[in-house]
Design a protein around this motif. Structure first.
Motif, short mmCIF file in Angstrom:
data_model
loop_
_atom_site.label_atom_id
_atom_site.label_comp_id
_atom_site.label_asym_id
_atom_site.label_seq_id
_atom_site.Cartn_x
_atom_site.Cartn_y
_atom_site.Cartn_z
N VAL A 42 0.83 -1.21 0.00
CA VAL A 42 0.00 0.00 0.00
C VAL A 42 0.87 1.26 0.00
N GLN A 43 2.03 1.19 0.64
CA GLN A 43 2.95 2.34 0.60
C GLN A 43 3.42 2.62 -0.82
N ARG A 44 3.68 1.55 -1.57
CA ARG A 44 4.12 1.72 -2.97
C ARG A 44 2.95 2.08 -3.89
N HIS A 45 1.77 1.58 -3.54
CA HIS A 45 0.60 1.79 -4.39
C HIS A 45 -0.58 2.23 -3.51
N ASP A 50 -7.92 1.70 -0.44
CA ASP A 50 -9.38 1.73 -0.46
C ASP A 50 -9.96 0.42 -0.98
N GLU A 51 -9.22 -0.24 -1.89
CA GLU A 51 -9.72 -1.50 -2.44
C GLU A 51 -9.70 -2.62 -1.39
N PHE A 52 -8.71 -2.61 -0.51
CA PHE A 52 -8.63 -3.64 0.52
C PHE A 52 -9.71 -3.45 1.58
N ASP A 53 -10.05 -2.21 1.89
CA ASP A 53 -11.07 -1.95 2.91
C ASP A 53 -12.43 -2.49 2.47
N GLY A 54 -13.00 -3.39 3.28
CA GLY A 54 -14.31 -3.96 2.98
C GLY A 54 -14.32 -4.91 1.81
N LEU A 55 -13.15 -5.33 1.37
CA LEU A 55 -13.03 -6.17 0.18
C LEU A 55 -13.81 -7.48 0.30
N MET A 56 -13.86 -8.05 1.52
CA MET A 56 -14.46 -9.37 1.70
C MET A 56 -15.79 -9.32 2.43
N LYS A 57 -16.38 -8.14 2.52
CA LYS A 57 -17.70 -8.04 3.13
C LYS A 57 -18.72 -8.74 2.24
N PRO A 58 -19.70 -9.44 2.80
CA PRO A 58 -20.66 -10.22 2.01
C PRO A 58 -21.38 -9.41 0.94
N GLU A 59 -21.70 -8.14 1.24
CA GLU A 59 -22.45 -7.35 0.26
C GLU A 59 -21.64 -7.06 -0.99
N GLY A 60 -20.31 -7.30 -0.92
CA GLY A 60 -19.48 -7.06 -2.10
C GLY A 60 -19.45 -8.23 -3.06
N ARG A 71 -9.83 -9.19 -10.35
CA ARG A 71 -9.05 -8.23 -9.56
C ARG A 71 -9.30 -8.46 -8.07
N ARG A 72 -10.57 -8.64 -7.74
CA ARG A 72 -10.94 -8.88 -6.34
C ARG A 72 -10.32 -10.17 -5.83
N ALA A 73 -10.35 -11.22 -6.68
CA ALA A 73 -9.78 -12.51 -6.29
C ALA A 73 -8.28 -12.39 -6.04
N ALA A 74 -7.60 -11.59 -6.86
CA ALA A 74 -6.15 -11.41 -6.70
C ALA A 74 -5.84 -10.71 -5.38
N LEU A 75 -6.62 -9.69 -5.05
CA LEU A 75 -6.40 -8.97 -3.79
C LEU A 75 -6.71 -9.85 -2.58
N VAL A 76 -7.79 -10.62 -2.67
CA VAL A 76 -8.15 -11.53 -1.58
C VAL A 76 -7.05 -12.57 -1.39
N SER A 77 -6.52 -13.10 -2.51
CA SER A 77 -5.45 -14.10 -2.43
C SER A 77 -4.23 -13.55 -1.71
N ALA A 103 -2.69 -9.18 9.33
CA ALA A 103 -3.95 -9.65 9.90
C ALA A 103 -4.92 -8.49 10.09
N GLY A 104 -4.38 -7.32 10.42
CA GLY A 104 -5.22 -6.12 10.54
C GLY A 104 -5.86 -5.75 9.22
N TRP A 105 -5.12 -5.86 8.13
CA TRP A 105 -5.68 -5.60 6.80
C TRP A 105 -6.75 -6.64 6.45
N PHE A 106 -6.52 -7.89 6.85
CA PHE A 106 -7.50 -8.95 6.62
C PHE A 106 -8.80 -8.63 7.35
N GLU A 107 -8.69 -8.15 8.59
CA GLU A 107 -9.87 -7.79 9.35
C GLU A 107 -10.58 -6.59 8.73
N ARG A 108 -9.79 -5.63 8.25
CA ARG A 108 -10.39 -4.48 7.56
C ARG A 108 -11.14 -4.92 6.31
N ALA A 109 -10.60 -5.92 5.61
CA ALA A 109 -11.26 -6.43 4.41
C ALA A 109 -12.62 -7.05 4.75
N LEU A 110 -12.74 -7.57 5.97
CA LEU A 110 -14.01 -8.16 6.42
C LEU A 110 -14.95 -7.11 7.01
#
Length: 419
Positions: A42-45, A50-60, A71-77, A103-110
Motif C-alpha cells: 500500500v505504501q508503494r501503491h 481503499d480496495e482492501f477496505d471492505g473487500l471481503m464483506k458479504p455485500e461485495g 481483480r478482487r480474487a487477486a487482492l483476496v489471495s 492480519a489487521g488488513w485482513f480484518e479491515r477487508a471483512l
C-alpha cells in the motif's frame, strides 16, 4: 495462491501465468510475493488501500464484471497468503509485527477494525483461527531474548496472545527483559482501557432526597412551577407577571455505595476474560458511589481489591493456569455482601468446576438473598465461549442466564444496576 501448494518447478509456471494476469488487470506483480507485506504494498501503491477496505464483506460478493471479480480474487489471495501461510521455524519480532499488520488488513477487508476479529478467540471460526495463528507465532519466538533487547522489544505490538505469554513467563524474567515485558503489558492495558472507558459513562445513583433543601442556583430553577405559583401576580394592565417567589428543583439524591464484586477465574482458559474484566473493574472503581471488590481464583483465591484501581498491578499478581475451584473464591466473596439488594456479583468463568453442586448451592443462596448475580462465560471483545452445560442450565432455571458475547453486554448490565 494455489501455486504455493505445489513443487518449485510447478510454482514457476503457475506464477508466470499469475504475473501475466495481474499485469493485465493493472495490479503490481509485488501482489504475488508473500514476502511483501500489505503495508509495503500500500505504501508503494496507495490507491490499493481503499480496495482492501471492505473487500471481503458479504455485500461485495457478485458485484461488477468478470474483470472486477478477477481483480478482487487477486487482492483476496494476497491477504490469504500473507495471513495464513505462516511457515515454520523461529519467528523474529519483525515477522510477528508484520503478520499482525497483515492480519489487521485482513480484518479491515471483512469490514472490522484491526484486532477486532482476533479479540474473539472463543467465538470459533475465523476468530479462533487467527488467535491460534498469532499464538503460534508468539510461541515460536525466543521471547525472552527479544525482551532483553530494547531495539527488538520496541518492535513488538501488544496482543492478547503476547500478553498471555508474558503473564505466564513473567516470573522467569528479570532486568531489562522484565521492564520491557511490563511496558508491553502496560501499553496493552491502556489501549483496552481506552476502548472500554468510552462504553462506561458516569450515571446518577439513588432517589431524590426530599429532606435536603434544593440549591438556589439558576440550573435548579423550576420555571413551570414558578410561573404557576405566581399567576395571581399577573397584571392585565401591564401585561406582565410579577414574580415575588422563586421555586427550585430538588436534585440531592439519597445514596449508598453500590457494591460491585467481580470474581474472575484465572485458569489458563480464561486469560481473555481476566484481562478484560480486570480493566473493566478498575474503570467502574473510578465512578462515584461504586464500591468495587476484585477476586481472582483457580484452586486458590486471591483478594485483589487493594489494587483494583490499577489493572496493571492486578495482572502482575495473577498466576495463570491450574485447576478451578470456585468454592475458595466464594469463601472470600460471601463476607463482602453486607447489603444484598445493593450488591451485584459478577462471576466470570467457564464453570468447569471441581465442586459443582456446593458452589452452585452457594451461588443460588446469594441470588435468593437479593444479590444481583451475573454469571458470565465470555467477556472478550466478542464471541461465544464454551460454558459447562450443567451450570448453564441451572443458572437459566435460577433466572440468571449466563451472559456471553460482547463485553458491551456486561457494561450494559452493570450500568442498569447502578442507574
Amino acid at each position: 495462491m494455489l501455486g504455493r501448494l505445489f513443487e518449485a518447478d510447478e510454482q514457476l509456471s503457475l506464477e508466470s501465468a499469475s504475473v501475466a494476469i495481474v499485469n493485465d488487470i493493472g495490479l503490481p506483480p509485488a501482489l504475488l510475493d508473500p514476502g511483501v507485506s500489505v503495508d509495503n504494498l500500500v505504501q508503494r501503491h496507495p490507491e490499493l488501500a481503499d480496495e482492501f477496505d471492505g473487500l471481503m464483506k458479504p455485500e461485495g460478493e457478485g458485484a461488477g464484471d468478470s474483470g472486477d471479480e478477477v481483480r478482487r480474487a487477486a487482492l483476496v489471495s494476497k491477504l490469504l497468503v500473507n495471513v495464513f501461510a505462516t511457515g515454520t521455524g523461529n519467528v523474529s519480532a519483525t515477522q510477528l509485527a508484520t503478520w499482525q499488520s497483515d492480519a489487521g488488513w485482513f480484518e479491515r477487508a471483512l469490514g472490522m477494525d484491526p484486532g477486532e476479529l482476533r479479540g474473539r478467540p472463543n467465538a470459533g471460526g475465523l476468530g479462533s483461527v487467527l488467535a491460534g495463528l498469532e499464538g503460534d507465532l508468539v510461541k515460536r519466538m525466543h521471547l525472552r531474548e527479544v525482551l532483553a533487547n530494547p531495539a527488538l522489544a520496541k518492535q513488538l505490538t501488544p496482543s492478547m496472545s503476547l500478553i498471555e505469554q508474558l503473564l505466564r513467563d513473567k516470573d522467569n524474567l528479570s532486568g531489562v527483559a522484565l521492564a520491557n515485558a511490563k511496558a508491553l503489558i502496560r501499553r496493552f492495558v491502556d489501549e483496552v482501557a481506552e476502548v472500554l472507558r468510552t462504553q462506561v459513562q458516569q450515571t446518577s445513583v439513588g432517589e431524590i432526597d426530599r429532606s435536603v433543601p434544593p440549591k438556589r442556583v439558576f440550573r435548579n430553577l423550576d420555571i413551570e412551577r414558578t410561573i404557576w405559583k405566581n399567576l395571581t401576580n399577573w397584571s392585565p394592565e401591564d401585561e406582565r407577571l410579577y414574580v415575588d417567589r422563586l421555586f427550585y428543583k430538588q436534585t440531592a439524591k439519597r445514596t449508598t455505595p453500590a457494591r460491585l464484586i467481580v470474581v474472575v477465574d484465572q485458569s489458563g482458559s480464561m486469560v481473555n476474560a481476566m484481562v478484560n474484566c480486570t480493566i473493566l473493574a478498575s474503570i467502574f472503581a473510578g465512578l462515584p458511589k461504586v464500591d468495587v471488590h476484585l477476586i481472582a481464583y483457580d484452586t486458590r483465591a486471591l483478594d485483589l481489591t487493594p489494587w483494583v484501581h490499577d489493572p496493571f498491578e492486578v495482572l502482575l499478581r495473577t498466576r495463570l493456569g491450574g485447576g478451578t475451584d470456585g468454592t475458595v473464591a466464594m469463601a472470600l466473596a460471601q463476607p463482602k455482601v453486607a447489603d444484598p439488594r445493593n450488591t451485584v456479583v459478577v462471576w466470570i468463568s467457564d464453570f468447569y468446576e471441581w465442586h459443582q453442586q456446593p458452589l452452585f448451592d452457594s451461588m443460588q443462596a446469594m441470588h435468593r438473598s437479593g444479590v444481583k448475580f451475573i454469571p458470565v462465560g465470555s467477556v472478550s471483545s466478542g464471541g461465544q465461549q464454551s460454558v459447562n452445560p450443567w451450570f448453564r442450565q441451572r443458572f437459566k432455571d435460577m433466572g440468571a442466564p449466563v451472559l456471553s458475547g460482547h463485553i458491551k453486554k456486561l457494561v450494559t448490565e452493570l450500568k442498569s444496576f447502578l442507574a
